[in-house]
Scaffold this motif. Structure first.
Motif, PDB file in Angstrom:
ATOM      1  N   GLY A   1       4.096  12.591   1.954  1.00  0.00           N
ATOM      2  CA  GLY A   1       4.272  11.791   0.748  1.00  0.00           C
ATOM      3  C   GLY A   1       2.987  11.729  -0.045  1.00  0.00           C
ATOM      4  O   GLY A   1       2.006  12.429   0.251  1.00  0.00           O
ATOM      5  N   THR A   2       2.980  10.882  -1.049  1.00  0.00           N
ATOM      6  CA  THR A   2       1.787  10.793  -1.894  1.00  0.00           C
ATOM      7  C   THR A   2       0.565  10.351  -1.099  1.00  0.00           C
ATOM      8  O   THR A   2      -0.567  10.604  -1.495  1.00  0.00           O
ATOM      9  CB  THR A   2       2.017   9.808  -3.050  1.00  0.00           C
ATOM     10  OG1 THR A   2       2.439   8.558  -2.497  1.00  0.00           O
ATOM     11  CG2 THR A   2       3.077  10.324  -4.009  1.00  0.00           C
TER      12      THR A   2
ATOM     13  N   ASP B   1       2.846   4.205  -0.092  1.00  0.00           N
ATOM     14  CA  ASP B   1       2.559   5.339  -0.964  1.00  0.00           C
ATOM     15  C   ASP B   1       1.049   5.402  -1.147  1.00  0.00           C
ATOM     16  O   ASP B   1       0.331   4.490  -0.710  1.00  0.00           O
ATOM     17  CB  ASP B   1       3.211   5.123  -2.345  1.00  0.00           C
ATOM     18  CG  ASP B   1       4.447   5.986  -2.554  1.00  0.00           C
ATOM     19  OD1 ASP B   1       4.347   7.203  -2.355  1.00  0.00           O
ATOM     20  OD2 ASP B   1       5.490   5.418  -2.917  1.00  0.00           O
TER      21      ASP B   1
END
Lengths: 141, 582
Positions: B241-242, B318
């Motif tokens: 993910g980010t 995130d």
């Protein structure tokens, strides 16, 4: 006969790509509801997802109650659908014990026909076409 | 299919009246960012404050919403309580598809409800207002659980928007929580809901739409689906993910730590994307209509009593939340970061603004500018307990200090001192100490967001110091993003949805006119947004740049202040040109 089965729902991310694929490719609709496979959260998004789809019953209760022959028993489980015979009575949806048949606003029923066209659109192989077990096999484990 | 106008649901909270209207032209606005600003032009009050009851709160999807993969976002247009100017915020979740299947391209909510209210929107734009005075004061999670019982229809497909105490208390940066793990995060859309006494919105559309015959559409869909799943174009968003960006940015000395007093720290290993995945990742989930699954949910397991008494929470994470609630506060343990994120979620605050505001408070506390008489608890970098308590104080505006801090870090700094180290670029900074172009882009950009244009990427990939070239990049990148956010596609898909691809998508659905003038549409949307921003009071030449940003040292060395000032001057000029009255 093969049937569609939700074999790995614990991997489901809730993208609805399967429902959208069924609606798009089988029914020429943009929908996440009028489709043979429908994905729903149960009690909020923190609890994961469940798939609603035909379990390929044999005999199929929905076919048994259909008064017009629009739903007929599919050899090996599930139903063969002839929509032009459907009277929109909704009996099939009521008869399904797992709510796998859904009706649209006109009363037209939608159910999985086990064609597998949704399968390639699932990013995590939650769905698969598998050989259906006969009633006898099920009864004897 | 192929209707040229938008269907907009107009709702008046004071009277409970609603109606569906035909509005605008797809070939002019496409939807999303374009539709939102067009609706604000028609129904907004540019000169009135954000909390004027008749200010509209706008949610808009786009012409391609639901029709193609990753066309899964919603644009919220509103007058921001943060700066009292026109603003946009974007969110995903299930909202985009739920709106599509409700039959509404946009919803415009005006008026102030007579009491705390939940708004239900169903198929065909059916509206139901429910008195939920008993939910006022409840946190975001409790509200969500109760809403499921209050709105039993469409269970399993509903989209639920709600605010927490921060929106009720009118912070400058209360968010709207969307489906638990997504947010209209920045610039205070949740505060606007609070000002309307609107605690929640539940959207439950189930109507299907007929698709065109022929193979063009299905082929186009399948090809885009293949690109986003079978190639590695978007793999990183599902994998770590980010959060995968934490370690590389730290290595590049471009990750803000401890209120941007540092740009790197060896303790990154405790909160890198790899560590979050190994220690906490429970599963990924997705916005409806997107097969990527970029939403990462960590599990926080806590022992709450002796013996074997444990509780667990599922907390979304995130890159930006880990920056704001982790590195900026000096927290180097993944579990501690999740603890703080969970608390911020409950209160309903924008995590980036809340985290950066508390980072400023911690530095001000360490310098003696403020004391416990203001902060109520000690705020020390690296000590989670104080920050956890402070989040509640901040989200509930517990005293005058927290009330001011909740209006924005610079508001508190103006009252107490410490403006030099307020990490504010138009609003509290995003997690990129990459250099001059990013500082310019966020401080002056339309949303004051790292998502306005890829200034952080420009800093990392371009070595020269050509002011004209950098500003041209920011203007052009913003224009291309305006196009995608009018469709409305996720910005993660920008490499897939080039302008020719978007044109083909529109043409396959019968919107050939819109597909044939995408360049013109994107320019008009970009200009219309800037015109509205300027008309509501924005002056890009008045945005301060706190001294801290000129003290940053990253992999390139020290910040070149003259270059930074030249960039800001030139970009301000470009914005003034874009926003010139038509």
């Amino acid at each position: 006969m093969k049937r569609l089965k939700a074999v790995r729902m614990e991997r489901c991310i809730g993208c609805h790509c399967c429902s959208l694929a069924c609606a798009r490719l089988v029914h020429q609709r943009l929908s996440w509801e009028t489709a043979g496979v429908r994905i729903q959260s149960s009690g909020g998004l923190s609890t994961g997802f469940q798939a609603r789809l035909c379990l390929a019953c044999d005999p199929a209760p929905c076919a048994q109650v259909c008064p017009t022959g629009a739903y007929r028993q599919r050899p090996g489980g599930g139903v063969l659908v002839k929509l032009d015979l459907c009277s929109r009575c909704g009996a099939c949806a009521k008869a399904c014990p797992v709510a796998a048949v859904t009706l649209d606003e006109t009363g037209r029923p939608y159910v999985c026909i086990h064609c597998g066209r949704c399968v390639p659109f699932c990013p995590h192989e939650c769905l698969a076409l598998v050989e259906n077990r006969t009633h006898q096999e099920v009864s004897h484990g | 299919m192929a209707e040229s106008s938008f269907r907009v649901l107009m709702i008046q909270l004071e009277t409970g009246e609603s109606k569906l209207i035909d509005f605008g032209d797809r070939a002019q606005w496409l939807g999303g960012s374009g539709l939102a600003v067009a609706l604000y032009q028609a129904y907004g009050l540019p000169d009135a404050p954000y909390d004027d009851p008749q200010q509209p709160l706008i949610f808009a999807i786009g012409t391609l919403t639901g029709y193609f993969p990753l066309m899964s976002k919603v644009i919220c247009g509103f007058k921001s309580p943060y700066h009292n100017q026109y603003a946009e915020s974007h969110a995903g979740g299930r909202l985009a598809l739920a709106l599509r299947f409700s039959g509404c391209d946009a919803v415009v909510i005006r008026g102030r409800a007579p009491q705390p209210t939940a708004l239900g929107i169903g198929t065909g734009g059916a509206v139901r207002l429910v008195d939920v005075h008993y939910l006022w004061g409840e946190d975001v999670f409790a509200t969500g659980k109760l809403l499921r019982r209050i709105f039993p229809d469409d269970a399993g497909h509903r989209s639920m928007l709600r605010i927490g105490p921060a929106g009720e208390k009118q912070l400058g940066y209360a968010c709207i929580n969307v489906d638990t793990y997504r947010h209209f995060g920045r610039l205070g859309a949740g505060t606007v809901m609070g000002s309307k006494l609107l605690k929640a919105i539940v959207v439950g559309g189930e109507a299907g739409l007929q698709l065109p015959g022929g193979q063009a559409y299905n082929k186009q869909y399948a090809e885009i689906h293949r690109q986003v799943t079978a190639t590695n174009l978007l793999q990183k968003y599902h994998d770590l993910g980010t959060a995968e960006n934490l370690a590389p940015l730290n290595a590049a000395k471009a990750l803000p730590w401890r209120n941007l007093q540092q740009t790197s720290d060896p303790a990154i290993d405790g909160i890198s994307g790899e560590t979050f995945a190994a220690q906490t990742l429970l599963r990924q989930t997705a916005c409806a209509g997107c097969p990527i699954g970029c939403i990462h949910i960590g599990m926080l397991r806590e022992q709450f009593a002796g013996d074997s008494h444990f509780q667990y929470r599922e907390v979304g994470y995130d890159y930006e939340p880990i920056f704001a609630a982790g590195t900026m506060l000096g927290l180097t343990n993944a579990g501690e970061v999740l603890t703080l994120l969970d608390e911020v979620e409950k209160l309903g605050m924008d995590i980036m603004s809340a985290g950066v505001a508390l980072a400023w408070a911690a530095e001000a506390f360490s310098k003696g500018v403020i004391s416990e008489s203001e902060t109520l608890v000690p705020l020390v970098f690296g000590e989670v307990a104080g920050f956890k308590a402070a989040v509640v104080h901040l989200g509930t505006a517990a005293n005058e200090f927290y009330r001011l801090l909740g209006q924005g870090t610079l508001k508190a700094a103006a009252a107490y001192g410490g403006e030099d180290y307020a990490c504010v670029l138009g609003q509290e900074m995003a997690g990129y100490a990459t250099g001059e172009v990013f500082f310019t882009a966020q401080s002056l950009g339309f949303r004051h967001s790292h998502l306005d244009a890829a200034g952080y990427s420009y800093d990392q990939t371009q070595s020269g110091k050509d002011v004209e070239k950098a500003v041209a990049f920011l203007v052009e990148d913003e224009r291309s993003r305006c196009l995608l956010t009018s469709c409305v596609g996720c910005l993660f898909a920008r490499k897939v949805y080039s302008e020719p691809v978007l044109a083909e998508c529109l043409q396959s659905l019968g919107w050939s006119e819109a597909g044939g003038r995408l360049d013109a549409i994107s320019r008009e949307v970009q200009q219309a947004r800037w015109r509205m921003r300027l008309a509501t009071g924005y002056d890009p030449r008045q945005v301060p740049l706190p001294r801290r940003f000129s003290e940053v040292k990253n992999w390139k060395g020290e910040i070149d202040l003259p270059y930074l000032q030249a960039l800001r001057g030139a970009y301000a000029g470009a914005i003034e040109k874009l926003g010139r009255p038509a």
